[in-house]
Scaffold this motif. Structure first.
Motif, PDB file in Angstrom:
ATOM      1  N   GLU A 155       0.847  -1.193   0.000  1.00 19.19           N
ATOM      2  CA  GLU A 155       0.000   0.000   0.000  1.00 19.19           C
ATOM      3  C   GLU A 155       0.886   1.249   0.000  1.00 19.19           C
ATOM      4  O   GLU A 155       1.928   1.273   0.652  1.00 19.19           O
ATOM      5  CB  GLU A 155      -0.908   0.018   1.232  1.00 19.19           C
ATOM      6  N   GLN A 157       2.076   4.104   1.424  1.00 18.19           N
ATOM      7  CA  GLN A 157       2.024   4.829   2.692  1.00 18.19           C
ATOM      8  C   GLN A 157       3.435   5.222   3.137  1.00 18.19           C
ATOM      9  O   GLN A 157       4.411   4.542   2.827  1.00 18.19           O
ATOM     10  CB  GLN A 157       1.360   3.970   3.773  1.00 18.19           C
ATOM     11  N   ASP A 185       0.670  -5.948   5.728  1.00 21.66           N
ATOM     12  CA  ASP A 185       0.168  -6.124   4.371  1.00 21.66           C
ATOM     13  C   ASP A 185      -0.938  -7.159   4.334  1.00 21.66           C
ATOM     14  O   ASP A 185      -0.942  -8.113   5.112  1.00 21.66           O
ATOM     15  CB  ASP A 185       1.290  -6.597   3.430  1.00 21.66           C
ATOM     16  N   TYR A 186      -1.852  -6.958   3.406  1.00 21.04           N
ATOM     17  CA  TYR A 186      -2.838  -7.989   3.079  1.00 21.04           C
ATOM     18  C   TYR A 186      -2.298  -8.819   1.920  1.00 21.04           C
ATOM     19  O   TYR A 186      -1.549  -8.321   1.080  1.00 21.04           O
ATOM     20  CB  TYR A 186      -4.162  -7.340   2.663  1.00 21.04           C
ATOM     21  N   ASN A 233      -9.737  -4.523   4.083  1.00 23.93           N
ATOM     22  CA  ASN A 233      -9.683  -3.163   3.546  1.00 23.93           C
ATOM     23  C   ASN A 233     -10.360  -3.068   2.184  1.00 23.93           C
ATOM     24  O   ASN A 233     -10.045  -2.190   1.378  1.00 23.93           O
ATOM     25  CB  ASN A 233      -8.231  -2.680   3.442  1.00 23.93           C
ATOM     26  N   THR A 236     -11.454   0.199   0.619  1.00 18.12           N
ATOM     27  CA  THR A 236     -10.512   1.130  -0.010  1.00 18.12           C
ATOM     28  C   THR A 236     -10.282   0.786  -1.474  1.00 18.12           C
ATOM     29  O   THR A 236      -9.605   1.532  -2.180  1.00 18.12           O
ATOM     30  CB  THR A 236      -9.158   1.124   0.714  1.00 18.12           C
ATOM     31  N   TYR A 237     -10.819  -0.347  -1.933  1.00 21.19           N
ATOM     32  CA  TYR A 237     -10.658  -0.751  -3.326  1.00 21.19           C
ATOM     33  C   TYR A 237     -11.562   0.089  -4.227  1.00 21.19           C
ATOM     34  O   TYR A 237     -12.616   0.569  -3.804  1.00 21.19           O
ATOM     35  CB  TYR A 237     -11.019  -2.220  -3.517  1.00 21.19           C
ATOM     36  N   THR A 407      -6.658  -1.916  -6.176  1.00 24.09           N
ATOM     37  CA  THR A 407      -6.398  -1.273  -4.893  1.00 24.09           C
ATOM     38  C   THR A 407      -6.176   0.220  -5.109  1.00 24.09           C
ATOM     39  O   THR A 407      -6.434   0.746  -6.193  1.00 24.09           O
ATOM     40  CB  THR A 407      -5.167  -1.893  -4.224  1.00 24.09           C
ATOM     41  N   ALA A 408      -5.661   0.884  -4.096  1.00 28.23           N
ATOM     42  CA  ALA A 408      -5.459   2.322  -4.180  1.00 28.23           C
ATOM     43  C   ALA A 408      -4.461   2.704  -5.261  1.00 28.23           C
ATOM     44  O   ALA A 408      -4.498   3.829  -5.761  1.00 28.23           O
ATOM     45  CB  ALA A 408      -4.990   2.860  -2.834  1.00 28.23           C
TER      46      ALA A 408
END
Length: 471
Positions: A155, A157, A185-186, A233, A236-237, A407-408
């Motif tokens: 992600e 960040q 992490d996922y 999460n 957030t997708y 994802t983001a």
């Protein structure tokens, strides 16, 4: 004067003058006044920054993550380019340092460092190492995960970590810097396909498995099952969709969607979400349908063919998904498949909407907070009740599903297939022709000397099977 313990220093002594010309008389530093090298001692305070990497849902330590540390003065520039930088590093993880300096020219050797997490999930940055001597106690540094371990999603960040000034426990006269950052992490999402004939399920947990024992006959009712992983999460997708390629010999009647999870004891539990019912589907006619009243993917909304979506509880409302697709296309003549007419598989796209993604994340959080569920793998269980239609002919029935998610900053995909066959047809011979992109061209099934061309749907995009490797 006050006597204190000795403090270590790093002294790098250059021998060649930076402005010297090769062969010149002033090329070297020496002991003359004109070419003397003056050294001024500077207080050196040791520092250590530890970065810990774990699996979000299981807490397992993760090795192989690439982590960057640099002065936080570069943070604004890093924020601007981070999604593009991470995407580039995902494609070329071995070139991480080169790409970092390409995207952020201010970062040069000596003011940043990159390390990988070890088997314990840790990466230790220390001013004892040549590459990390820019770190100083009392200063703040930006810590970024550049690349996730194999099978995980990174992600975008940035964590700011201040190296707190503490006295050395071994010698109180020495000051040292201490800092710690935790990254979680996922894992990458996977999808699994299986088929139930009678009271027996085939292909669950297996890659491209299925039924080679029972088979089906025209008019047989059976089920295709799709289990797709879900992370907490998911809200957030920007995309989470399943695309099912239904064999032309099948018509779907009803479908259900459930949330599957583990309870505190590890037993599997389900929360019912939605039920979907087909409307106005004429077998073999290639009927298109969508629940989106504005139309989607070139399909115009038609109330007569739009499936009915009903909530089965309070976890998700009917607008939590969008359904679209088309029925199979074939023609029957004298009770047999008309080989002179085109044959096409049906498709079903189940897209979880923004509202649906938020509802799923909320439900997972509620189950965790109440103790009804424990951290671990969450799955959407999509069950399709189908019937072998009039177009059923000798050969295999192969059902393929694709999971597409975004994802983001990144997007990925996974796919799986399951199969059964038509009873009394013997063992069919399937000839698959790989395409350059790794897909499969329309294939030919030769059964009892009869050649039958079946048009296969390649899906919406080039999809490669990826299986998670946690080690």
């Amino acid at each position: 004067m006050k006597s204190t313990a000795s403090v270590p220093m790093f002294i790098d002594i250059p021998m060649i003058k930076p402005d010297a010309k090769q062969g010149g008389e002033d090329f070297w530093y020496d002991n003359t006044q004109a070419d003397a090298l003056n050294l001024y001692a500077k207080q050196y305070d040791p520092t250590t920054l530890k970065v810990k990497k774990t699996d979000k849902e299981t807490g397992k330590a993760l090795a192989g993550a690439q982590v960057l540390v640099t002065e936080n003065t570069h943070e604004e520039q890093l924020k601007k380019v981070l999604p593009e930088l991470l995407a580039a590093i995902k494609k070329q993880p071995k070139d991480a340092a080169k790409l970092v300096e390409q995207y952020v020219p201010e970062l040069k050797t000596g003011n940043y460092a990159i390390r990988k997490t070890d088997k314990s999930g840790e990466a230790t940055f220390s001013s004892d190492n040549a590459g990390e001597r820019f770190m100083t106690p009392g200063h703040t540094y930006a810590v970024i995960e550049l690349a996730a371990p194999t099978g995980y999603i990174v992600e975008p960040q940035i964590q700011d970590v201040e190296l707190s000034m503490e006295k050395n426990p071994a010698d109180s006269s020495l000051i040292q810097g201490q800092g710690k950052a935790d990254f979680i992490d996922y894992d990458e999402l996977q999808v699994d396909k299986s088929v139930t004939i009678g009271d027996k399920t085939y292909g669950a947990g297996a890659e491209d498995g299925g039924d080679t024992e029972q088979g089906v006959a025209k008019g047989t009712t059976f089920q295709w099952h799709i289990n797709s992983e879900l992370n907490q999460n998911v809200d957030t997708y920007s995309q989470y969709e399943l695309v099912d390629t239904l064999p032309y010999q099948n018509d779907w009647r009803t479908m259900t969607l459930n949330l599957t999870y583990q309870d505190a004891s590890g037993a599997l539990k389900t929360t019912s979400l939605l039920q979907m019912t087909a409307n106005g589907m004429n077998t073999g006619a290639g009927t298109t349908y969508t629940t989106n009243q504005n139309g989607v993917n070139g399909i115009t909304y038609n109330a007569a063919t739009a499936p009915t979506v009903t909530a089965l509880g309070d976890a998700m409302t009917a607008d939590g998904i969008e359904l679209s697709g088309s029925g199979s296309r074939y023609a029957v003549k004298d009770g047999k498949l008309d080989a002179s007419q085109s044959v096409a598989d049906g498709t079903i796209m189940l897209s979880v909407t923004e509202n649906g993604r938020k509802q799923l994340a909320t439900k997972m959080a509620e189950l965790l907070a109440s103790g009804a569920a424990k951290d671990g793998t969450w799955q959407l269980s999509w069950n399709l009740d189908v019937v072998a239609n009039q177009g059923t002919q000798p050969g295999e029935m192969v059902n393929k599903v694709d999971l597409n998610y975004k994802t983001a900053f990144d997007q990925d995909t996974d796919s799986d297939t399951a199969k059964t066959f038509v009873k009394g047809a013997g063992t069919p011979t399937i000839h698959d022709t790989p395409t350059k992109g790794g897909g499969v061209l329309p294939y030919t099934a030769g059964v009892m000397g009869i050649g039958l061309t079946i048009l296969g749907l390649l899906g919406l995009a080039h999809l490669l099977k990826k299986r998670r490797a946690e080690d």
